[in-house]
Design a protein around this motif. Structure first.
Motif, PDB file in Angstrom:
ATOM      1  N   VAL A  50       0.820  -1.208   0.000  1.00 15.11           N
ATOM      2  CA  VAL A  50       0.000   0.000   0.000  1.00 15.11           C
ATOM      3  C   VAL A  50       0.857   1.263   0.000  1.00 15.11           C
ATOM      4  O   VAL A  50       0.565   2.225  -0.702  1.00 15.11           O
ATOM      5  N   ALA A  51       1.920   1.259   0.792  1.00 13.72           N
ATOM      6  CA  ALA A  51       2.784   2.430   0.910  1.00 13.72           C
ATOM      7  C   ALA A  51       4.235   1.968   0.937  1.00 13.72           C
ATOM      8  O   ALA A  51       4.572   1.000   1.624  1.00 13.72           O
ATOM      9  N   GLY A  52       5.069   2.657   0.171  1.00 12.62           N
ATOM     10  CA  GLY A  52       6.464   2.262   0.140  1.00 12.62           C
ATOM     11  C   GLY A  52       7.259   3.066  -0.858  1.00 12.62           C
ATOM     12  O   GLY A  52       6.908   4.195  -1.209  1.00 12.62           O
ATOM     13  N   LEU A  53       8.304   2.437  -1.350  1.00 15.75           N
ATOM     14  CA  LEU A  53       9.216   3.092  -2.282  1.00 15.75           C
ATOM     15  C   LEU A  53       9.536   2.130  -3.420  1.00 15.75           C
ATOM     16  O   LEU A  53       9.948   0.989  -3.186  1.00 15.75           O
ATOM     17  N   LEU A  54       9.345   2.619  -4.650  1.00 13.63           N
ATOM     18  CA  LEU A  54       9.599   1.847  -5.862  1.00 13.63           C
ATOM     19  C   LEU A  54      10.885   2.335  -6.505  1.00 13.63           C
ATOM     20  O   LEU A  54      11.058   3.538  -6.726  1.00 13.63           O
ATOM     21  N   THR A  55      11.774   1.405  -6.814  1.00 16.57           N
ATOM     22  CA  THR A  55      12.973   1.718  -7.575  1.00 16.57           C
ATOM     23  C   THR A  55      12.864   1.006  -8.915  1.00 16.57           C
ATOM     24  O   THR A  55      12.511  -0.175  -8.972  1.00 16.57           O
ATOM     25  N   ILE A  56      13.164   1.746  -9.983  1.00 16.33           N
ATOM     26  CA  ILE A  56      13.169   1.202 -11.340  1.00 16.33           C
ATOM     27  C   ILE A  56      14.576   1.405 -11.874  1.00 16.33           C
ATOM     28  O   ILE A  56      15.079   2.535 -11.877  1.00 16.33           O
ATOM     29  N   PHE A  57      15.220   0.326 -12.311  1.00 17.29           N
ATOM     30  CA  PHE A  57      16.603   0.388 -12.772  1.00 17.29           C
ATOM     31  C   PHE A  57      16.703  -0.184 -14.182  1.00 17.29           C
ATOM     32  O   PHE A  57      16.292  -1.321 -14.432  1.00 17.29           O
ATOM     33  N   CYS A  58      17.239   0.603 -15.108  1.00 16.53           N
ATOM     34  CA  CYS A  58      17.447   0.178 -16.487  1.00 16.53           C
ATOM     35  C   CYS A  58      18.796  -0.537 -16.577  1.00 16.53           C
ATOM     36  O   CYS A  58      19.833   0.047 -16.270  1.00 16.53           O
ATOM     37  N   GLN A  59      18.782  -1.787 -17.027  1.00 19.12           N
ATOM     38  CA  GLN A  59      19.990  -2.612 -17.055  1.00 19.12           C
ATOM     39  C   GLN A  59      20.784  -2.453 -18.356  1.00 19.12           C
ATOM     40  O   GLN A  59      21.336  -3.434 -18.857  1.00 19.12           O
ATOM     41  N   HIS A  60      20.853  -1.243 -18.867  1.00 17.31           N
ATOM     42  CA  HIS A  60      21.525  -1.018 -20.153  1.00 17.31           C
ATOM     43  C   HIS A  60      22.295   0.298 -20.138  1.00 17.31           C
ATOM     44  O   HIS A  60      21.946   1.209 -19.384  1.00 17.31           O
ATOM     45  N   THR A  61      23.302   0.407 -20.996  1.00 19.95           N
ATOM     46  CA  THR A  61      24.095   1.637 -21.081  1.00 19.95           C
ATOM     47  C   THR A  61      23.751   2.482 -22.292  1.00 19.95           C
ATOM     48  O   THR A  61      24.337   3.549 -22.479  1.00 19.95           O
ATOM     49  N   SER A  62      22.807   2.032 -23.102  1.00 18.81           N
ATOM     50  CA  SER A  62      22.403   2.818 -24.266  1.00 18.81           C
ATOM     51  C   SER A  62      20.895   3.070 -24.277  1.00 18.81           C
ATOM     52  O   SER A  62      20.297   3.328 -25.317  1.00 18.81           O
ATOM     53  N   ALA A  63      20.293   2.989 -23.100  1.00 19.97           N
ATOM     54  CA  ALA A  63      18.885   3.341 -22.892  1.00 19.97           C
ATOM     55  C   ALA A  63      18.809   3.930 -21.485  1.00 19.97           C
ATOM     56  O   ALA A  63      19.707   3.722 -20.671  1.00 19.97           O
ATOM     57  N   SER A  64      17.750   4.674 -21.220  1.00 23.63           N
ATOM     58  CA  SER A  64      17.628   5.309 -19.908  1.00 23.63           C
ATOM     59  C   SER A  64      16.160   5.434 -19.522  1.00 23.63           C
ATOM     60  O   SER A  64      15.275   4.970 -20.242  1.00 23.63           O
ATOM     61  N   ARG A  93      14.840  -4.669 -23.876  1.00 23.48           N
ATOM     62  CA  ARG A  93      15.396  -3.978 -22.705  1.00 23.48           C
ATOM     63  C   ARG A  93      14.803  -4.568 -21.436  1.00 23.48           C
ATOM     64  O   ARG A  93      13.662  -5.049 -21.425  1.00 23.48           O
ATOM     65  N   HIS A  94      15.589  -4.504 -20.368  1.00 25.65           N
ATOM     66  CA  HIS A  94      15.162  -5.064 -19.087  1.00 25.65           C
ATOM     67  C   HIS A  94      15.212  -3.981 -18.013  1.00 25.65           C
ATOM     68  O   HIS A  94      16.216  -3.281 -17.876  1.00 25.65           O
ATOM     69  N   LEU A  95      14.103  -3.875 -17.292  1.00 17.75           N
ATOM     70  CA  LEU A  95      14.018  -2.955 -16.168  1.00 17.75           C
ATOM     71  C   LEU A  95      13.857  -3.773 -14.887  1.00 17.75           C
ATOM     72  O   LEU A  95      12.929  -4.579 -14.780  1.00 17.75           O
ATOM     73  N   ALA A  96      14.777  -3.580 -13.957  1.00 25.84           N
ATOM     74  CA  ALA A  96      14.686  -4.249 -12.659  1.00 25.84           C
ATOM     75  C   ALA A  96      13.826  -3.388 -11.756  1.00 25.84           C
ATOM     76  O   ALA A  96      14.121  -2.201 -11.542  1.00 25.84           O
ATOM     77  N   LEU A  97      12.743  -3.960 -11.240  1.00 26.81           N
ATOM     78  CA  LEU A  97      11.826  -3.250 -10.351  1.00 26.81           C
ATOM     79  C   LEU A  97      12.004  -3.797  -8.938  1.00 26.81           C
ATOM     80  O   LEU A  97      12.064  -5.023  -8.736  1.00 26.81           O
ATOM     81  N   HIS A  98      12.068  -2.885  -7.977  1.00 30.81           N
ATOM     82  CA  HIS A  98      12.169  -3.271  -6.578  1.00 30.81           C
ATOM     83  C   HIS A  98      11.197  -2.398  -5.799  1.00 30.81           C
ATOM     84  O   HIS A  98      11.242  -1.179  -5.894  1.00 30.81           O
ATOM     85  N   LEU A  99      10.311  -3.041  -5.064  1.00 30.18           N
ATOM     86  CA  LEU A  99       9.308  -2.334  -4.275  1.00 30.18           C
ATOM     87  C   LEU A  99       9.439  -2.772  -2.819  1.00 30.18           C
ATOM     88  O   LEU A  99       9.466  -3.965  -2.518  1.00 30.18           O
ATOM     89  N   MET A 100       9.558  -1.770  -1.944  1.00 26.07           N
ATOM     90  CA  MET A 100       9.684  -2.032  -0.526  1.00 26.07           C
ATOM     91  C   MET A 100       8.636  -1.208   0.207  1.00 26.07           C
ATOM     92  O   MET A 100       8.462  -0.018  -0.092  1.00 26.07           O
TER      93      MET A 100
END
Length: 139
Positions: A34-48, A130-137
């Motif tokens: 319900v409440a937290g912090l989402l991190t989205i990380f792009c696993q590439h050096t030629s995309a953002s 492309r791959h985006l690593a998602l982490h939700l805490m």
């Protein structure tokens, strides 16, 4: 405190801002956090990643044109061209933007503003996976 992760795979058709908000919203909602912090990380050096205007396509076109001007494809300009003339400009554009975003989660959704969307900014001309690593805490 709970946490969950996933890898989101995005198929890009080539250069440009590709909105990825919907699958991220769905994943956050389905997580039950319900409440937290989402991190989205792009696993590439030629995309953002960018949080950007999601209502006016002209804003995205202007951003794409701006980055094409400040990091142009120009044969002979760069030493690094292992994968073609768009290789080094793609790295420069990624260096000038972000490969990681952090967004608060409130009421089971990323707390984006009214006109904000999350975008994968593909800097290469060819289609890519492309791959985006998602982490939700949160709780």
């Amino acid at each position: 405190m709970r946490q969950t992760t996933m890898i989101l795979t995005i198929e890009t058709p080539g250069q440009g801002l590709h909105e990825v908000t919907r699958p991220i919203l769905r994943w956050v909602h389905d997580s039950g956090i319900v409440a937290g912090l989402l991190t989205i990380f792009c696993q590439h050096t030629s995309a953002s990643l960018l949080i950007q205007e999601n209502a006016a396509p002209a804003a995205r076109r202007d951003l794409e044109a701006y980055f094409a001007c400040i990091a142009p494809e120009d044969a002979g300009r760069y030493d690094h061209d292992d994968e073609g003339p768009d290789d080094m400009p793609a790295h420069l554009r990624a260096a000038l933007t972000h490969v990681q975003l952090t967004v608060p989660v409130i009421n089971r959704a990323p707390a984006l503003g009214t006109w904000q969307g999350i975008y994968l900014f593909e800097h290469r001309r060819a289609a890519h996976t492309r791959h985006l690593a998602l982490h939700l805490m949160g709780e």
